[in-house]
Design a protein around this motif. Structure first.
Motif, PDB file in Angstrom:
ATOM      1  N   LEU A 166       7.365   3.248  -0.603  1.00  0.00           N
ATOM      2  CA  LEU A 166       6.909   2.980  -1.966  1.00  0.00           C
ATOM      3  C   LEU A 166       6.802   4.259  -2.793  1.00  0.00           C
ATOM      4  N   GLU A 167       6.569   5.385  -2.135  1.00  0.00           N
ATOM      5  CA  GLU A 167       6.585   6.660  -2.850  1.00  0.00           C
ATOM      6  C   GLU A 167       7.992   6.926  -3.403  1.00  0.00           C
ATOM      7  N   LEU A 168       8.999   6.607  -2.604  1.00  0.00           N
ATOM      8  CA  LEU A 168      10.386   6.742  -3.035  1.00  0.00           C
ATOM      9  C   LEU A 168      10.692   5.769  -4.171  1.00  0.00           C
ATOM     10  N   VAL A 169      10.256   4.517  -4.037  1.00  0.00           N
ATOM     11  CA  VAL A 169      10.462   3.526  -5.095  1.00  0.00           C
ATOM     12  C   VAL A 169       9.816   4.007  -6.390  1.00  0.00           C
ATOM     13  N   SER A 170       8.607   4.500  -6.306  1.00  0.00           N
ATOM     14  CA  SER A 170       7.900   4.995  -7.486  1.00  0.00           C
ATOM     15  C   SER A 170       8.642   6.147  -8.152  1.00  0.00           C
TER      16      SER A 170
ATOM     17  N   LYS B 236       0.855  -1.187   0.000  1.00  0.00           N
ATOM     18  CA  LYS B 236       0.000   0.000   0.000  1.00  0.00           C
ATOM     19  C   LYS B 236       0.888   1.232   0.000  1.00  0.00           C
ATOM     20  N   GLN B 237       0.819   1.988  -1.090  1.00  0.00           N
ATOM     21  CA  GLN B 237       1.601   3.216  -1.171  1.00  0.00           C
ATOM     22  C   GLN B 237       0.911   4.280  -0.346  1.00  0.00           C
ATOM     23  N   ARG B 238       1.659   4.869   0.588  1.00  0.00           N
ATOM     24  CA  ARG B 238       1.117   5.919   1.450  1.00  0.00           C
ATOM     25  C   ARG B 238       1.808   7.236   1.135  1.00  0.00           C
TER      26      ARG B 238
END
Length: 164
Positions: free
Chosen positions: A106-110, A92-94
């Motif tokens: 995940l925001e950083l990964v994206s 879950k991207q927050r």
């Protein structure tokens, strides 16, 4: 073309993240990606985030896999990182606010990866990302029968494996 597939089993302890980073650095250098290349630090940061997410949010061991370009000049120029865990819960991207200490992974990964996603794997899941080392206008490569861009290399890829 040659692709090197390496993997490391990572324990459920957050201290394992540092070991995963050290292991990944040595494998990147062995594939010709030197520590001073910007892509190396990007990959290490992505690996750190994905492994941290796996061990912290699942409390279970994980497997870090990297598909690395081979040495020949015509080898694929894309590095793929995968982290598999035993939790079937989707990522879950927050969005973190201000001083929040969590929620940026995940925001950083994206933001850093050229592509990323996840898929079910066994009883759990695998989260993956890819970073291209080539010209942005060059066609991307395919791994595991999934084609990115105009180039499909499955028939021409030799894969070597290492598992730790």
């Amino acid at each position: 073309m040659q692709v090197l597939h390496v993997q490391l089993e990572v324990g459920a302890d957050p201290a394992e993240v540092g070991r995963a980073r050290r292991w990944a650095r040595s494998r990147l250098a062995g594939s010709g990606i030197e520590a001073d290349e910007p892509v190396a630090e990007t990959l290490i940061l992505l690996i750190s985030e994905l492994v941290t997410n796996a061990v912290v949010h699942t409390g279970c061991p994980a497997v870090l896999r990297m598909l690395l370009p081979g040495v020949p000049e015509d080898a694929p120029r894309t590095v793929r990182v995968e982290v598999a865990d035993t939790s079937a819960r989707p990522p879950k991207q927050r969005h973190a606010d201000g001083d929040d200490t969590n929620g940026r992974g995940l925001e950083l990964v994206s933001g850093l990866a050229d592509r990323w996603g996840w898929q079910p794997e066994g009883a759990g899941k695998s989260i993956w990302c890819e970073v291209d080392r080539c010209d942005p206008d060059a066609p991307a490569v395919a791994f595991d029968g999934v084609s990115y861009g105009d180039l499909d290399v499955d028939a021409d890829v030799d894969t070597a494996y290492e598992a730790v």
